[in-house]
Enzyme design. Structure first.
Site, PDB file in Angstrom:
ATOM      1  N   HIS A   1       6.512  -0.631  -3.912  1.00 43.54           N
ATOM      2  CA  HIS A   1       6.340  -0.665  -2.459  1.00 43.54           C
ATOM      3  C   HIS A   1       5.788  -2.027  -2.028  1.00 43.54           C
ATOM      4  CE1 HIS A   1       5.417   1.224   1.511  1.00 43.54           C
ATOM      5  NE2 HIS A   1       4.511   0.258   1.532  1.00 43.54           N
ATOM      6  N   GLU A   2       4.673  -2.414  -2.623  1.00 40.45           N
ATOM      7  CA  GLU A   2       4.042  -3.680  -2.219  1.00 40.45           C
ATOM      8  C   GLU A   2       4.917  -4.876  -2.618  1.00 40.45           C
ATOM      9  OE1 GLU A   2       1.789  -3.448  -0.093  1.00 40.45           O
ATOM     10  OE2 GLU A   2       1.247  -1.350  -0.450  1.00 40.45           O
TER      11      GLU A   2
ATOM     12  N   HIS B   1       7.344  -5.458   0.084  1.00 39.88           N
ATOM     13  CA  HIS B   1       6.741  -6.262   1.160  1.00 39.88           C
ATOM     14  C   HIS B   1       6.696  -7.735   0.724  1.00 39.88           C
ATOM     15  CE1 HIS B   1       5.455  -3.165   3.959  1.00 39.88           C
ATOM     16  NE2 HIS B   1       4.726  -2.527   3.077  1.00 39.88           N
TER      17      HIS B   1
ATOM     18  N   GLU C   1       8.150  -2.475   6.725  1.00 44.51           N
ATOM     19  CA  GLU C   1       8.053  -1.233   5.960  1.00 44.51           C
ATOM     20  C   GLU C   1       9.417  -0.833   5.375  1.00 44.51           C
ATOM     21  OE1 GLU C   1       5.179  -0.262   5.249  1.00 44.51           O
ATOM     22  OE2 GLU C   1       5.392   1.786   4.520  1.00 44.51           O
TER      23      GLU C   1
HETATM   24 ZN    ZN Z   1       3.871  -0.572   3.373  1.00 43.19          ZN
END
Ligand code: ZN
Length: 506
Positions: A270-271, A274, A300
């Protein structure tokens, strides 16, 4: 734009860039505080950050900045360049946000929210909403005043002005138009899965893996999917995040749970998603709006795509299964591909948003959206939040909330004065599904490549279609441009139904 542009454009860029140099320094101080700083440093750090923030704000709201924007706006020749026009449009938007609030309101908001955050933590520990309620009432009053300063369309509502800070152009009506039809379909899917006779095995989620090995695995996966460690780092923190100063210095954090390697893997991917977005922003435009991300929702979408569309797919696990014995020990080879894929996709309605699965996650967001819309709109008193919260959890997730700690006190957002923020999480899921469908349609072998550990085609596609533009397009323009359609709930439903029904034998 940089070499041949008229002097005023250059002067505007320099003005914005200098403020970015300061604010990105503040971001590194933030990162340091979350990962490295000893407790004793907190007081001086707060003063360092407050001073930097004040200088940045003074510059961003200065008359000089306004004059420079106006001068370029009047320059027809300069504005004929599409990049310059986009830069000026975004600079004007930022200037408007920076100048519309009186400084007394900004200071009051900072003062109240820092105390409210502290009170929220105590109230949550004691599971006592009444303790937090007066602080939230103060915050809501300030947020409503803030919304009135920003302004909103005649046929809109106050909540829109707050949401626009996070997702330009987002309104309560546009969110409801997507959420309302999506909710019964998600509820129907979850009900079918819960009633199914077949349940995917979550055995791998209880498999003990030492943290040192998990850390190595997380680093390996982040690098393979395309996070560049020459221009970024991965450290530990209580709450995973992605920050940094600019595209060539991106800081990720993750967290580890010895009992569940999927926790670390999911939050790392997830990170890293980003981070890959941040690293993909154009260096030539760094410090200006054209070197920044579009919105929280679009940001996101990048994290969710790597976490969910890729990281919870069968091809991904087919590849990773071959890597696990080397990374986390030979014994892990006893898990079949079916078991690994199943463990990443167990659905179970629960009370806590941040622990929820892909199918129920958006229902948690819908509860928060309805409540904050009603509170900001004035149809719900702050004191009435717990009962509405509990009722909606019963209606949407079929759960009886046992206490406020696991209910309306679980998230930090409202205590920080962030209302209008939550829907960006679900918008991110919707954008992710729609972007990913478009990527698969353009590159038919994409998922076959993932099964071989080939992630570069997807990363390159995201780089050129989304990252390279900075804030040149608004969120809705970008979705239309990349996918040829406006935002729709259909790709998300196809993604969830297509994956979860077969896993549950339906
Ligand atoms: Zn996030």
């Amino acid at each position: 734009m940089t070499t041949t542009a008229p002097a005023t454009v250059d002067a505007l860029i320099r003005h914005i860039e200098e403020a970015s140099l300061l604010s990105s320094s503040n971001a590194i101080l933030d990162w340091d505080q979350e990962t490295m700083m000893p407790q004793g440093g907190i007081e001086w750090r707060a003063r360092q950050q407050a001073l930097l923030a004040r200088i940045v704000h003074e510059r961003a709201s200065s008359i000089e900045r306004g004059d420079l924007i106006e001068a370029v706006e009047r320059d027809r020749e300069a504005m004929a360049d599409a990049q310059t026009a986009a830069l000026v449009r975004e600079a004007r938007r930022d200037y408007g946000k920076a100048t519309k609030l009186p400084s007394s309101l900004v200071e009051e908001m900072t003062r109240i929210s820092s105390m409210a955050k502290h009170e929220w933590a105590l109230a949550r520990a004691a599971s006592d909403f009444a303790r937090f309620s007066p602080w939230l009432e103060k915050l809501v009053g300030l947020l409503r005043a803030q919304a009135d300063c920003y302004g909103f369309a005649k046929d809109g509502e106050r909540w829109d002005a707050l949401a626009d800070l996070y997702e330009p152009g987002c309104t309560a009506r546009s969110v409801a138009a997507v959420f309302d039809p999506l909710r019964p379909r998600l509820q129907g899917l979850v009900a079918d899965l819960m009633a199914a006779k077949t349940k995917p095995s979550g055995e791998f989620n209880d498999y003990l893996v030492p943290i040192a090995q998990q850390e190595e695995l997380s680093r390996f996966v982040a690098e393979r999917i395309g996070f560049d460690f020459n221009r970024g780092r991965l450290d530990r923190s209580t709450h995973p995040f992605c920050s940094g100063s600019h595209c060539n210095d991106v800081r990720l954090t993750t967290r580890y749970n010895e009992r569940c390697v999927n926790d670390a893997l999911g939050s790392t991917m997830h990170e890293a998603g980003h981070g890959i977005y941040e690293q993909g922003l154009p260096f030539a435009r760094v410090g200006t709006p054209l070197g920044e991300s579009v919105s929280l929702g679009i940001h996101e979408s990048q994290s969710r795509m790597w976490e969910n569309q890729v990281g919870r797919s069968r091809p991904f696990w087919s590849w990773l299964r071959g890597e696990l014995p080397r990374a986390i020990g030979a014994d892990s080879a006893r898990f079949s591909l079916d078991q690994l894929y199943a463990a990443a996709n167990v659905v179970e309605p629960g009370f806590i948003r941040v622990e929820s699965d892909e199918a129920t996650y958006n229902l948690h967001i819908m509860v928060r959206f309805e409540i904050e819309r009603a509170v900001i709109g004035g149809s719900l008193e702050v004191a009435g939040i717990p009962s509405v919260w509990n009722k909606l959890y019963k209606d949407y997730l079929g759960l009886v909330v046992p206490d406020d700690r696991r209910g309306c006190l679980q998230d930090i957002h409202w205590s920080m004065g962030a209302m209008g923020y939550f829907p960006t999480y679900t918008l991110g899921n919707l954008y992710a599904s729609q972007f990913f469908e478009a990527a698969c349609a353009e590159m038919p072998g994409l998922l076959d490549g993932v099964a071989r550990g080939e992630f570069t085609p997807l990363k390159a596609w995201l780089n050129s279609n989304i990252h390279a533009h900075g804030r040149r397009f608004t969120p809705s323009e970008l979705v239309q441009r990349v996918t040829g359609k406006p935002l729709s709930p259909e790709p998300l439903m196809r993604h969830l139904e297509g994956k979860l029904r077969p896993l549950y034998g339906l």
